[in-house]
Scaffold this motif. Sequence first.
Motif, PDB file in Angstrom:
ATOM      1  N   CYS A 133       0.869  -1.179   0.000  1.00  0.00           N
ATOM      2  CA  CYS A 133       0.000   0.000   0.000  1.00  0.00           C
ATOM      3  C   CYS A 133       0.907   1.229   0.000  1.00  0.00           C
ATOM      4  O   CYS A 133       1.697   1.431   0.927  1.00  0.00           O
ATOM      5  CB  CYS A 133      -0.925   0.013   1.221  1.00  0.00           C
ATOM      6  N   ALA A 134       0.789   2.029  -1.052  1.00  0.00           N
ATOM      7  CA  ALA A 134       1.645   3.202  -1.191  1.00  0.00           C
ATOM      8  C   ALA A 134       1.256   4.320  -0.228  1.00  0.00           C
ATOM      9  O   ALA A 134       2.040   5.238  -0.013  1.00  0.00           O
ATOM     10  CB  ALA A 134       1.578   3.716  -2.631  1.00  0.00           C
ATOM     11  N   TRP A 135       0.080   4.251   0.362  1.00  0.00           N
ATOM     12  CA  TRP A 135      -0.353   5.319   1.258  1.00  0.00           C
ATOM     13  C   TRP A 135       0.130   5.098   2.685  1.00  0.00           C
ATOM     14  O   TRP A 135       0.698   5.998   3.276  1.00  0.00           O
ATOM     15  CB  TRP A 135      -1.880   5.483   1.189  1.00  0.00           C
ATOM     16  N   HIS A 136      -0.076   3.922   3.246  1.00  0.00           N
ATOM     17  CA  HIS A 136       0.411   3.726   4.628  1.00  0.00           C
ATOM     18  C   HIS A 136       1.743   2.972   4.656  1.00  0.00           C
ATOM     19  O   HIS A 136       2.289   2.692   5.707  1.00  0.00           O
ATOM     20  CB  HIS A 136      -0.650   3.047   5.516  1.00  0.00           C
ATOM     21  N   GLU A 137       2.284   2.691   3.476  1.00  0.00           N
ATOM     22  CA  GLU A 137       3.617   2.111   3.284  1.00  0.00           C
ATOM     23  C   GLU A 137       3.839   0.823   4.068  1.00  0.00           C
ATOM     24  O   GLU A 137       4.775   0.699   4.863  1.00  0.00           O
ATOM     25  CB  GLU A 137       4.700   3.143   3.597  1.00  0.00           C
ATOM     26  N   ALA A 138       2.962  -0.143   3.814  1.00  0.00           N
ATOM     27  CA  ALA A 138       3.090  -1.479   4.394  1.00  0.00           C
ATOM     28  C   ALA A 138       2.341  -2.453   3.492  1.00  0.00           C
ATOM     29  O   ALA A 138       1.554  -2.049   2.632  1.00  0.00           O
ATOM     30  CB  ALA A 138       2.509  -1.518   5.807  1.00  0.00           C
ATOM     31  N   ARG A 166      -5.468   4.955  -9.134  1.00  0.00           N
ATOM     32  CA  ARG A 166      -4.680   6.054  -9.709  1.00  0.00           C
ATOM     33  C   ARG A 166      -4.610   7.175  -8.683  1.00  0.00           C
ATOM     34  O   ARG A 166      -5.622   7.534  -8.086  1.00  0.00           O
ATOM     35  CB  ARG A 166      -5.339   6.595 -10.977  1.00  0.00           C
ATOM     36  N   ASP A 167      -3.418   7.729  -8.504  1.00  0.00           N
ATOM     37  CA  ASP A 167      -3.318   8.869  -7.592  1.00  0.00           C
ATOM     38  C   ASP A 167      -3.626  10.153  -8.371  1.00  0.00           C
ATOM     39  O   ASP A 167      -3.979  10.112  -9.553  1.00  0.00           O
ATOM     40  CB  ASP A 167      -1.946   8.916  -6.903  1.00  0.00           C
ATOM     41  N   SER A 168      -3.504  11.300  -7.725  1.00  0.00           N
ATOM     42  CA  SER A 168      -3.883  12.572  -8.353  1.00  0.00           C
ATOM     43  C   SER A 168      -3.038  12.910  -9.582  1.00  0.00           C
ATOM     44  O   SER A 168      -3.491  13.640 -10.463  1.00  0.00           O
ATOM     45  CB  SER A 168      -3.802  13.702  -7.335  1.00  0.00           C
ATOM     46  N   SER A 169      -1.819  12.364  -9.662  1.00  0.00           N
ATOM     47  CA  SER A 169      -0.973  12.631 -10.836  1.00  0.00           C
ATOM     48  C   SER A 169      -1.225  11.632 -11.959  1.00  0.00           C
ATOM     49  O   SER A 169      -0.656  11.753 -13.042  1.00  0.00           O
ATOM     50  CB  SER A 169       0.505  12.596 -10.434  1.00  0.00           C
ATOM     51  N   GLY A 170      -2.053  10.632 -11.707  1.00  0.00           N
ATOM     52  CA  GLY A 170      -2.363   9.621 -12.724  1.00  0.00           C
ATOM     53  C   GLY A 170      -1.533   8.362 -12.608  1.00  0.00           C
ATOM     54  O   GLY A 170      -1.715   7.429 -13.390  1.00  0.00           O
ATOM     55  N   ALA A 171      -0.607   8.328 -11.646  1.00  0.00           N
ATOM     56  CA  ALA A 171       0.225   7.144 -11.459  1.00  0.00           C
ATOM     57  C   ALA A 171      -0.620   5.987 -10.918  1.00  0.00           C
ATOM     58  O   ALA A 171      -1.569   6.196 -10.166  1.00  0.00           O
ATOM     59  CB  ALA A 171       1.361   7.446 -10.491  1.00  0.00           C
ATOM     60  N   LYS A 172      -0.279   4.780 -11.328  1.00  0.00           N
ATOM     61  CA  LYS A 172      -0.988   3.597 -10.841  1.00  0.00           C
ATOM     62  C   LYS A 172      -0.243   3.037  -9.633  1.00  0.00           C
ATOM     63  O   LYS A 172       0.921   2.653  -9.742  1.00  0.00           O
ATOM     64  CB  LYS A 172      -1.076   2.538 -11.929  1.00  0.00           C
ATOM     65  N   LEU A 173      -0.913   3.012  -8.493  1.00  0.00           N
ATOM     66  CA  LEU A 173      -0.335   2.521  -7.241  1.00  0.00           C
ATOM     67  C   LEU A 173      -1.352   1.630  -6.542  1.00  0.00           C
ATOM     68  O   LEU A 173      -2.551   1.681  -6.839  1.00  0.00           O
ATOM     69  CB  LEU A 173       0.025   3.694  -6.330  1.00  0.00           C
ATOM     70  N   PHE A 174      -0.890   0.837  -5.592  1.00  0.00           N
ATOM     71  CA  PHE A 174      -1.795   0.015  -4.804  1.00  0.00           C
ATOM     72  C   PHE A 174      -2.179   0.735  -3.520  1.00  0.00           C
ATOM     73  O   PHE A 174      -1.346   1.395  -2.900  1.00  0.00           O
ATOM     74  CB  PHE A 174      -1.148  -1.332  -4.460  1.00  0.00           C
ATOM     75  N   SER A 186      -8.627   0.392   3.820  1.00  0.00           N
ATOM     76  CA  SER A 186      -8.794   1.540   4.726  1.00  0.00           C
ATOM     77  C   SER A 186      -8.232   2.823   4.120  1.00  0.00           C
ATOM     78  O   SER A 186      -8.817   3.902   4.293  1.00  0.00           O
ATOM     79  CB  SER A 186      -8.169   1.262   6.092  1.00  0.00           C
ATOM     80  N   CYS A 187      -7.142   2.753   3.394  1.00  0.00           N
ATOM     81  CA  CYS A 187      -6.587   3.947   2.749  1.00  0.00           C
ATOM     82  C   CYS A 187      -7.466   4.386   1.587  1.00  0.00           C
ATOM     83  O   CYS A 187      -7.633   5.590   1.354  1.00  0.00           O
ATOM     84  CB  CYS A 187      -5.159   3.694   2.272  1.00  0.00           C
ATOM     85  N   ARG A 188      -8.047   3.438   0.834  1.00  0.00           N
ATOM     86  CA  ARG A 188      -8.968   3.816  -0.241  1.00  0.00           C
ATOM     87  C   ARG A 188     -10.152   4.582   0.325  1.00  0.00           C
ATOM     88  O   ARG A 188     -10.599   5.569  -0.258  1.00  0.00           O
ATOM     89  CB  ARG A 188      -9.457   2.575  -1.003  1.00  0.00           C
ATOM     90  N   GLN A 189     -10.638   4.136   1.468  1.00  0.00           N
ATOM     91  CA  GLN A 189     -11.774   4.810   2.090  1.00  0.00           C
ATOM     92  C   GLN A 189     -11.346   6.182   2.643  1.00  0.00           C
ATOM     93  O   GLN A 189     -12.028   7.178   2.433  1.00  0.00           O
ATOM     94  CB  GLN A 189     -12.345   3.948   3.211  1.00  0.00           C
ATOM     95  N   ALA A 190     -10.211   6.240   3.329  1.00  0.00           N
ATOM     96  CA  ALA A 190      -9.749   7.487   3.943  1.00  0.00           C
ATOM     97  C   ALA A 190      -9.406   8.560   2.908  1.00  0.00           C
ATOM     98  O   ALA A 190      -9.649   9.745   3.137  1.00  0.00           O
ATOM     99  CB  ALA A 190      -8.530   7.209   4.822  1.00  0.00           C
ATOM    100  N   TYR A 191      -8.843   8.150   1.767  1.00  0.00           N
ATOM    101  CA  TYR A 191      -8.408   9.115   0.761  1.00  0.00           C
ATOM    102  C   TYR A 191      -9.336   9.165  -0.452  1.00  0.00           C
ATOM    103  O   TYR A 191      -9.001   9.784  -1.465  1.00  0.00           O
ATOM    104  CB  TYR A 191      -6.971   8.798   0.319  1.00  0.00           C
ATOM    105  N   ASP A 192     -10.497   8.509  -0.353  1.00  0.00           N
ATOM    106  CA  ASP A 192     -11.507   8.500  -1.407  1.00  0.00           C
ATOM    107  C   ASP A 192     -10.907   8.062  -2.745  1.00  0.00           C
ATOM    108  O   ASP A 192     -11.003   8.765  -3.761  1.00  0.00           O
ATOM    109  CB  ASP A 192     -12.166   9.887  -1.526  1.00  0.00           C
ATOM    110  N   LEU A 193     -10.277   6.894  -2.756  1.00  0.00           N
ATOM    111  CA  LEU A 193      -9.647   6.336  -3.942  1.00  0.00           C
ATOM    112  C   LEU A 193     -10.516   5.207  -4.485  1.00  0.00           C
ATOM    113  O   LEU A 193     -10.922   4.322  -3.758  1.00  0.00           O
ATOM    114  CB  LEU A 193      -8.262   5.791  -3.595  1.00  0.00           C
TER     115      LEU A 193
END
Length: 72
Positions: free
Chosen positions: A32-37, A46-54, A58-65
């Motif tokens: 997970c690229a958001w909580h780094e584990a 996709r993050d705000s720059s368009g990059a594809k990350l996992f 819980s991070c998808r919910q917290a950051y509305d991904l």
Amino acid sequence: MPSRKPTTDPPARTAQLAEKPPAAPRVGVAWCAWHEAYSNTARLVRDSSGAKLFACSSCRQAYDLAPIADQP
């Protein structure tokens, strides 16, 4: 030295070998690229720059991904 007899598989075993193995489960572990584990709930987003990350559940919910697979 004793001679070896060629071994033959019984018909049931031969039929079993001819079948395709079951498909691998689609669930895995990814970083997970958001909580780094590592997480077993991570999906590709996709993050705000368009990059594809996992991102994990819980991070998808917290950051509305939204997972890429769920997008039109």
